[in-house]
Write a protein that holds these residues in place. Structure first.
Motif, PDB file in Angstrom:
ATOM      1  N   SER A 124       0.858  -1.175   0.000  1.00 55.88           N
ATOM      2  CA  SER A 124       0.000   0.000   0.000  1.00 55.88           C
ATOM      3  C   SER A 124       0.890   1.219   0.000  1.00 55.88           C
ATOM      4  CB  SER A 124      -0.907  -0.001   1.232  1.00 55.88           C
ATOM      5  OG  SER A 124      -1.670   1.180   1.271  1.00 55.88           O
ATOM      6  N   ALA A 125       1.159   1.786  -1.186  1.00 54.09           N
ATOM      7  CA  ALA A 125       2.109   2.884  -1.298  1.00 54.09           C
ATOM      8  C   ALA A 125       1.634   4.121  -0.549  1.00 54.09           C
ATOM      9  CB  ALA A 125       2.317   3.232  -2.775  1.00 54.09           C
ATOM     10  N   ALA A 126       0.321   4.302  -0.444  1.00 56.51           N
ATOM     11  CA  ALA A 126      -0.195   5.488   0.232  1.00 56.51           C
ATOM     12  C   ALA A 126       0.166   5.512   1.706  1.00 56.51           C
ATOM     13  CB  ALA A 126      -1.719   5.558   0.080  1.00 56.51           C
ATOM     14  N   GLU A 127       0.465   4.336   2.271  1.00 52.06           N
ATOM     15  CA  GLU A 127       0.781   4.266   3.688  1.00 52.06           C
ATOM     16  C   GLU A 127       2.257   3.989   3.928  1.00 52.06           C
ATOM     17  OE1 GLU A 127      -1.887   1.275   4.890  1.00 52.06           O
ATOM     18  OE2 GLU A 127      -3.646   2.554   4.778  1.00 52.06           O
ATOM     19  N   ALA A 128       3.084   4.155   2.893  1.00 53.22           N
ATOM     20  CA  ALA A 128       4.517   3.950   3.059  1.00 53.22           C
ATOM     21  C   ALA A 128       5.082   5.019   3.979  1.00 53.22           C
ATOM     22  CB  ALA A 128       5.209   4.002   1.706  1.00 53.22           C
ATOM     23  N   ALA A 129       6.290   4.772   4.472  1.00 47.63           N
ATOM     24  CA  ALA A 129       6.916   5.700   5.407  1.00 47.63           C
ATOM     25  C   ALA A 129       7.100   7.058   4.759  1.00 47.63           C
ATOM     26  CB  ALA A 129       8.268   5.150   5.853  1.00 47.63           C
ATOM     27  N   SER A 130       6.939   8.111   5.553  1.00 46.69           N
ATOM     28  CA  SER A 130       7.109   9.476   5.061  1.00 46.69           C
ATOM     29  C   SER A 130       7.571  10.333   6.207  1.00 46.69           C
ATOM     30  CB  SER A 130       5.774   9.996   4.516  1.00 46.69           C
ATOM     31  OG  SER A 130       4.848  10.139   5.564  1.00 46.69           O
ATOM     32  N   PRO A 131       8.113  11.547   5.933  1.00 48.20           N
ATOM     33  CA  PRO A 131       8.526  12.420   7.027  1.00 48.20           C
ATOM     34  C   PRO A 131       7.396  12.735   7.989  1.00 48.20           C
ATOM     35  CG  PRO A 131       9.400  13.212   4.930  1.00 48.20           C
ATOM     36  CD  PRO A 131       8.436  12.094   4.617  1.00 48.20           C
ATOM     37  N   GLN A 132       6.127  12.727   7.472  1.00 41.20           N
ATOM     38  CA  GLN A 132       5.009  13.045   8.345  1.00 41.20           C
ATOM     39  C   GLN A 132       4.745  11.961   9.388  1.00 41.20           C
ATOM     40  OE1 GLN A 132       4.910  13.387   4.973  1.00 41.20           O
ATOM     41  NE2 GLN A 132       5.169  15.612   5.031  1.00 41.20           N
ATOM     42  N   ALA A 133       5.264  10.750   9.163  1.00 35.80           N
ATOM     43  CA  ALA A 133       4.988   9.656  10.091  1.00 35.80           C
ATOM     44  C   ALA A 133       5.507   9.952  11.487  1.00 35.80           C
ATOM     45  CB  ALA A 133       5.608   8.362   9.573  1.00 35.80           C
ATOM     46  N   ALA A 134       6.600  10.737  11.584  1.00 34.88           N
ATOM     47  CA  ALA A 134       7.158  11.052  12.892  1.00 34.88           C
ATOM     48  C   ALA A 134       6.196  11.883  13.731  1.00 34.88           C
ATOM     49  CB  ALA A 134       8.483  11.789  12.737  1.00 34.88           C
ATOM     50  N   ALA A 135       5.240  12.562  13.078  1.00 31.28           N
ATOM     51  CA  ALA A 135       4.275  13.380  13.802  1.00 31.28           C
ATOM     52  C   ALA A 135       2.913  12.705  13.877  1.00 31.28           C
ATOM     53  CB  ALA A 135       4.157  14.735  13.129  1.00 31.28           C
ATOM     54  N   GLY A 136       2.857  11.423  13.587  1.00 25.74           N
ATOM     55  CA  GLY A 136       1.600  10.702  13.620  1.00 25.74           C
ATOM     56  C   GLY A 136       1.196  10.253  12.229  1.00 25.74           C
ATOM     57  N   GLY A 137       0.029   9.659  12.111  1.00 31.17           N
ATOM     58  CA  GLY A 137      -0.424   9.140  10.830  1.00 31.17           C
ATOM     59  C   GLY A 137       0.055   7.715  10.636  1.00 31.17           C
ATOM     60  N   TRP A 138       0.022   7.267   9.384  1.00 29.76           N
ATOM     61  CA  TRP A 138       0.414   5.897   9.062  1.00 29.76           C
ATOM     62  C   TRP A 138       1.935   5.767   8.985  1.00 29.76           C
ATOM     63  CZ3 TRP A 138      -2.776   1.837   9.120  1.00 29.76           C
ATOM     64  CH2 TRP A 138      -4.149   2.075   9.042  1.00 29.76           C
ATOM     65  N   SER A 139       2.441   4.652   9.481  1.00 27.88           N
ATOM     66  CA  SER A 139       3.868   4.351   9.399  1.00 27.88           C
ATOM     67  C   SER A 139       4.037   2.861   9.169  1.00 27.88           C
ATOM     68  CB  SER A 139       4.606   4.786  10.665  1.00 27.88           C
ATOM     69  OG  SER A 139       4.154   4.044  11.774  1.00 27.88           O
ATOM     70  N   CYS A 140       5.193   2.488   8.654  1.00 26.89           N
ATOM     71  CA  CYS A 140       5.459   1.084   8.369  1.00 26.89           C
ATOM     72  C   CYS A 140       5.809   0.323   9.646  1.00 26.89           C
ATOM     73  CB  CYS A 140       6.604   0.958   7.368  1.00 26.89           C
ATOM     74  SG  CYS A 140       6.195   1.583   5.728  1.00 26.89           S
ATOM     75  N   GLY A 141       5.527  -0.985   9.624  1.00 23.87           N
ATOM     76  CA  GLY A 141       5.868  -1.822  10.748  1.00 23.87           C
ATOM     77  C   GLY A 141       7.348  -1.767  11.072  1.00 23.87           C
ATOM     78  N   GLY A 142       7.674  -1.670  12.346  1.00 25.23           N
ATOM     79  CA  GLY A 142       9.055  -1.628  12.795  1.00 25.23           C
ATOM     80  C   GLY A 142       9.599  -0.241  13.003  1.00 25.23           C
ATOM     81  N   GLU A 143       8.889   0.799  12.522  1.00 26.78           N
ATOM     82  CA  GLU A 143       9.370   2.165  12.714  1.00 26.78           C
ATOM     83  C   GLU A 143       8.999   2.669  14.106  1.00 26.78           C
ATOM     84  OE1 GLU A 143       7.983   4.555   9.521  1.00 26.78           O
ATOM     85  OE2 GLU A 143       9.217   3.530   8.013  1.00 26.78           O
ATOM     86  N   PRO A 144       9.795   3.565  14.675  1.00 21.22           N
ATOM     87  CA  PRO A 144       9.532   4.013  16.046  1.00 21.22           C
ATOM     88  C   PRO A 144       8.231   4.802  16.145  1.00 21.22           C
ATOM     89  CG  PRO A 144      11.268   5.327  15.033  1.00 21.22           C
ATOM     90  CD  PRO A 144      10.996   4.185  14.098  1.00 21.22           C
ATOM     91  N   VAL A 145       7.640   4.739  17.323  1.00 20.25           N
ATOM     92  CA  VAL A 145       6.436   5.505  17.625  1.00 20.25           C
ATOM     93  C   VAL A 145       6.865   6.750  18.394  1.00 20.25           C
ATOM     94  CG1 VAL A 145       4.191   5.472  18.772  1.00 20.25           C
ATOM     95  CG2 VAL A 145       5.092   3.376  17.731  1.00 20.25           C
ATOM     96  N   PRO A 146       6.463   7.943  17.960  1.00 14.62           N
ATOM     97  CA  PRO A 146       6.892   9.158  18.657  1.00 14.62           C
ATOM     98  C   PRO A 146       6.448   9.162  20.112  1.00 14.62           C
ATOM     99  CG  PRO A 146       5.874   9.695  16.538  1.00 14.62           C
ATOM    100  CD  PRO A 146       5.615   8.242  16.788  1.00 14.62           C
ATOM    101  N   PRO A 147       7.218   9.768  21.006  1.00  8.89           N
ATOM    102  CA  PRO A 147       6.796   9.871  22.412  1.00  8.89           C
ATOM    103  C   PRO A 147       5.426  10.524  22.523  1.00  8.89           C
ATOM    104  CG  PRO A 147       9.086  10.540  22.168  1.00  8.89           C
ATOM    105  CD  PRO A 147       8.549  10.368  20.777  1.00  8.89           C
ATOM    106  N   GLY A 148       4.576   9.956  23.382  1.00  9.80           N
ATOM    107  CA  GLY A 148       3.246  10.504  23.579  1.00  9.80           C
ATOM    108  C   GLY A 148       2.206   9.979  22.614  1.00  9.80           C
ATOM    109  N   TYR A 149       2.624   9.136  21.652  1.00 12.88           N
ATOM    110  CA  TYR A 149       1.715   8.570  20.663  1.00 12.88           C
ATOM    111  C   TYR A 149       1.465   7.092  20.940  1.00 12.88           C
ATOM    112  CZ  TYR A 149       1.844  12.667  17.577  1.00 12.88           C
ATOM    113  OH  TYR A 149       1.695  13.926  17.051  1.00 12.88           O
ATOM    114  N   VAL A 150       0.340   6.602  20.416  1.00 17.70           N
ATOM    115  CA  VAL A 150      -0.009   5.186  20.509  1.00 17.70           C
ATOM    116  C   VAL A 150      -0.433   4.699  19.134  1.00 17.70           C
ATOM    117  CG1 VAL A 150      -0.661   5.219  22.947  1.00 17.70           C
ATOM    118  CG2 VAL A 150      -2.366   5.836  21.208  1.00 17.70           C
TER     119      VAL A 150
END
Length: 215
Positions: free
Chosen positions: A21-47
């Motif tokens: 699913s290319a629309a949900e691939a990793a992106s710079p916005q993932a660090a601030a929430g949204g969709w991220s790929c499996g194995g990538e870190p979760v920002p502090p304060g996020y679930v």
């Protein structure tokens, strides 16, 4: 929670996903929430609140959002400091299980495996609670509180009594603010500024005790 965390890890490594699913691939916005790929870190304060098994070229993708009181999260999601787990849905989050995050408060019941927030102790146990996995009651520590076996001992407190039948049969311990003149149980911590001296076999419900004095 061990089994559900292991299941979460399996999805992160791609053992149960096959398409992209290319629309949900990793992106710079993932660090601030949204969709991220499996194995990538979760920002502090996020679930993590949702799973797409077909995302990120078969690795799976996860939806991250800020923690809030009452939010349901996927198994394996971080638990933000100050929160506890109050309910479990084994069918949630696309079948891997989900857990409800609640801000801790005095008297809240939590699921087995939930973190214990600093300053709180465990005062009661219900082996049938939280969908059958067991639940524990969080209470703010105070002078003279009974706690279940395994509860943390808050800094500045000592243990002075034991009831082997307490807390639903798992045993309970009596917490007191440390002061000179108390007899403390053999396993009690000795806070800074105090030392334990002479013993008495009659203290701590027959387990024995040591006299607490100023250092």
């Amino acid at each position: 929670m061990v089994g559900t965390v292991a299941m979460f890890a399996a999805v992160l490594t791609g053992t149960s996903v096959t398409t992209a699913s290319a629309a949900e691939a990793a992106s710079p916005q993932a660090a601030a929430g949204g969709w991220s790929c499996g194995g990538e870190p979760v920002p502090p304060g996020y679930v993590i609140t949702s799973l797409n098994r077909t995302g990120c070229n078969g690795r799976g993708s996860w939806y991250q959002e800020p923690a809030r009181d009452g939010i349901w999260t996927c198994s394996g999601s971080p638990i933000v400091p100050g929160y506890v787990i109050s309910a479990h849905d084994k069918y949630g989050c696309s079948g891997i299980g989900s857990w409800r995050h609640k801000l801790v408060k005095d008297g809240i019941w939590t699921c087995s495996g939930s973190p214990i927030v600093p300053g709180y102790v465990i005062s009661a146990h219900d082996k049938y609670g939280c969908g059958g996995i067991g639940s524990w009651r969080h209470k703010l520590v105070k002078d003279g509180i009974w706690t279940c076996a395994g509860s943390p001992i808050v800094p500045g407190y000592v243990v002075t009594g034991h009831d082997k039948y307490g807390c639903g049969g798992i045993g309970s311990w009596y917490h007191k603010l440390a002061r000179a003149g108390l007899y403390v149980c053999p396993t009690s911590p000795i806070p800074p500024g105090f030392r334990a001296t002479t013993g008495s076999a009659n203290q701590c419900s027959g387990l024995g005790g040591r006299l607490l004095v100023n250092a």
